[in-house]
Design a protein around this motif. Structure first.
Motif, short mmCIF file in Angstrom:
data_model
loop_
_atom_site.label_atom_id
_atom_site.label_comp_id
_atom_site.label_asym_id
_atom_site.label_seq_id
_atom_site.Cartn_x
_atom_site.Cartn_y
_atom_site.Cartn_z
N ASP A 1 13.15 -0.44 -4.84
CA ASP A 1 14.27 0.13 -5.62
C ASP A 1 13.97 0.09 -7.10
OD1 ASP A 1 15.78 0.70 -3.40
OD2 ASP A 1 17.14 -1.00 -3.62
N LEU A 2 13.45 -1.02 -7.57
CA LEU A 2 13.16 -1.15 -9.00
C LEU A 2 12.01 -0.23 -9.42
CD1 LEU A 2 13.49 -5.02 -9.32
CD2 LEU A 2 15.14 -3.29 -10.07
N LEU A 3 10.97 -0.14 -8.62
CA LEU A 3 9.82 0.68 -8.99
C LEU A 3 10.10 2.17 -8.87
CD1 LEU A 3 6.92 -1.37 -7.37
CD2 LEU A 3 7.48 -1.17 -9.80
N PHE A 4 10.93 2.57 -7.91
CA PHE A 4 11.24 3.99 -7.73
C PHE A 4 12.46 4.42 -8.52
CE2 PHE A 4 9.25 3.42 -3.30
CZ PHE A 4 7.98 3.66 -3.80
N LEU A 5 12.99 3.52 -9.36
CA LEU A 5 14.12 3.81 -10.25
C LEU A 5 15.36 4.24 -9.48
CD1 LEU A 5 12.23 5.64 -13.12
CD2 LEU A 5 12.85 3.22 -12.97
N ARG A 6 15.58 3.60 -8.33
CA ARG A 6 16.81 3.82 -7.57
C ARG A 6 17.81 2.75 -8.00
NH1 ARG A 6 13.49 4.47 -2.05
NH2 ARG A 6 13.45 2.22 -2.24
N LEU B 1 0.83 -1.21 0.00
CA LEU B 1 0.00 0.00 0.00
C LEU B 1 0.86 1.26 0.00
CD1 LEU B 1 -2.99 -0.76 2.35
CD2 LEU B 1 -3.10 0.29 0.10
N ILE B 2 1.92 1.25 0.79
CA ILE B 2 2.83 2.41 0.84
C ILE B 2 3.51 2.60 -0.51
CG2 ILE B 2 4.96 3.30 1.87
CD1 ILE B 2 4.05 1.94 4.51
N ILE B 3 3.96 1.51 -1.13
CA ILE B 3 4.61 1.60 -2.44
C ILE B 3 3.65 2.16 -3.48
CG2 ILE B 3 5.57 0.24 -4.34
CD1 ILE B 3 6.90 -1.54 -2.20
N VAL B 4 2.43 1.64 -3.51
CA VAL B 4 1.45 2.11 -4.50
C VAL B 4 1.10 3.57 -4.25
CG1 VAL B 4 -0.95 1.84 -5.25
CG2 VAL B 4 0.50 -0.16 -5.01
N ALA B 5 0.95 3.96 -2.99
CA ALA B 5 0.63 5.36 -2.67
C ALA B 5 1.77 6.28 -3.10
CB ALA B 5 0.36 5.51 -1.19
N ASP B 6 3.01 5.82 -2.99
CA ASP B 6 4.15 6.64 -3.43
C ASP B 6 4.24 6.73 -4.94
OD1 ASP B 6 4.96 7.35 -0.93
OD2 ASP B 6 6.54 5.83 -0.77
N LEU B 7 3.72 5.72 -5.63
CA LEU B 7 3.81 5.72 -7.09
C LEU B 7 2.71 6.54 -7.76
CD1 LEU B 7 4.76 2.02 -7.84
CD2 LEU B 7 6.18 4.04 -8.17
N VAL B 8 1.60 6.73 -7.08
CA VAL B 8 0.48 7.46 -7.67
C VAL B 8 0.81 8.95 -7.68
CG1 VAL B 8 -1.95 8.07 -7.39
CG2 VAL B 8 -1.19 5.74 -6.95
N PRO B 9 0.83 9.56 -8.87
CA PRO B 9 1.13 11.00 -8.92
C PRO B 9 -0.08 11.83 -8.51
CG PRO B 9 0.74 10.17 -11.12
CD PRO B 9 0.65 8.99 -10.20
N LEU B 10 0.11 12.67 -7.52
CA LEU B 10 -0.96 13.55 -7.08
C LEU B 10 -0.85 14.93 -7.72
CD1 LEU B 10 -1.06 12.59 -3.31
CD2 LEU B 10 -2.54 11.80 -5.15
N ASP B 11 0.36 15.29 -8.10
CA ASP B 11 0.62 16.59 -8.70
C ASP B 11 1.81 16.42 -9.63
OD1 ASP B 11 0.56 19.24 -9.29
OD2 ASP B 11 1.21 19.94 -7.31
N MET B 12 1.78 17.08 -10.75
CA MET B 12 2.84 16.92 -11.74
C MET B 12 4.02 17.87 -11.51
SD MET B 12 1.74 14.38 -13.25
CE MET B 12 2.87 14.15 -14.56
N ARG B 13 3.87 18.82 -10.59
CA ARG B 13 4.97 19.72 -10.28
C ARG B 13 5.97 19.04 -9.36
NH1 ARG B 13 1.50 24.42 -8.01
NH2 ARG B 13 0.44 22.57 -7.34
N PRO B 14 7.25 19.40 -9.45
CA PRO B 14 8.22 18.81 -8.52
C PRO B 14 7.95 19.28 -7.09
CG PRO B 14 9.29 20.36 -10.03
CD PRO B 14 7.85 20.27 -10.43
#
Length: 179
Positions: free
Chosen positions: A72-77, A22-35
């Motif tokens: 690491d793989l999903l967050f491109l680290r 759940l934490i991984i999916v929540a981090d992957l969902v973009p809420l805003d496109m600005r940095p």
């Protein structure tokens, strides 16, 4: 020798995996496109550390390694670096589990904070040595501080919502073994 694991432990391990995903999916969902101007705390790291401090058998090392390698793989680290550092920290904490049973929360928080600072600095140092692109230092420091400050909240959530409490001295498992 191999220990038998009761169904309650398997359920709590499943809860840990569910929370991690759940934490991984929540981090992957973009809420805003600005940095972002600030970095949120690393809730995945905090959940793993809270589980290892409170009930180490609910978060086995292979599960932690697999979850953080996937992250690491999903967050491109760089694959494996952060996962290895988290595994080293979690196993260091797991080895000191008996000391954590009697620690007040502030001492536990300080110990976890020192570990978070250590793995964050080692991660930056290794990435600098191999000349890998990194987030700005300020953003990394903000994330580290936010992660440290969020630890008590994650511990409270783990305790009251997921039932992950400290092992009491002399506590006995469902099969009669001393925990």
């Amino acid at each position: 020798m191999a220990e038998r694991v009761d169904s309650g432990t398997w359920i709590k391990r499943g809860v840990f995996l569910g929370v991690a995903f759940l934490i991984i999916v929540a981090d992957l969902v973009p809420l805003d496109m600005r940095p972002d101007a600030w970095a949120a705390p690393d809730l995945l790291l905090l959940a793993a550390l809270a589980w290892v401090v409170r009930k180490p058998n609910y978060a086995p090392v292979l599960v932690i390694a697999a979850v953080f390698l996937l992250a690491d793989l999903l967050f491109l680290r760089p694959p494996g670096l952060w996962a290895a550092l988290v595994v080293i920290l979690s196993e260091t904490i797991r080895r000191q589990n008996r000391e954590f049973r009697d620690m007040p929360l502030l001492v536990e928080w300080g110990t976890i904070a020192a570990g978070i600072v250590a793995i964050t600095l080692i991660n930056r140092l290794v990435l600098a040595i191999v000349v890998s692109p990194q987030a700005p230092l300020g953003l990394t420091l903000i994330e580290m501080i936010a992660t440290i400050l969020a630890y008590p909240v994650v511990v409270l959530v783990a305790h009251f919502i997921f039932g992950v409490s400290r092992v009491a001295p002399g506590e006995v498992g469902s099969k009669g073994q001393l925990l």
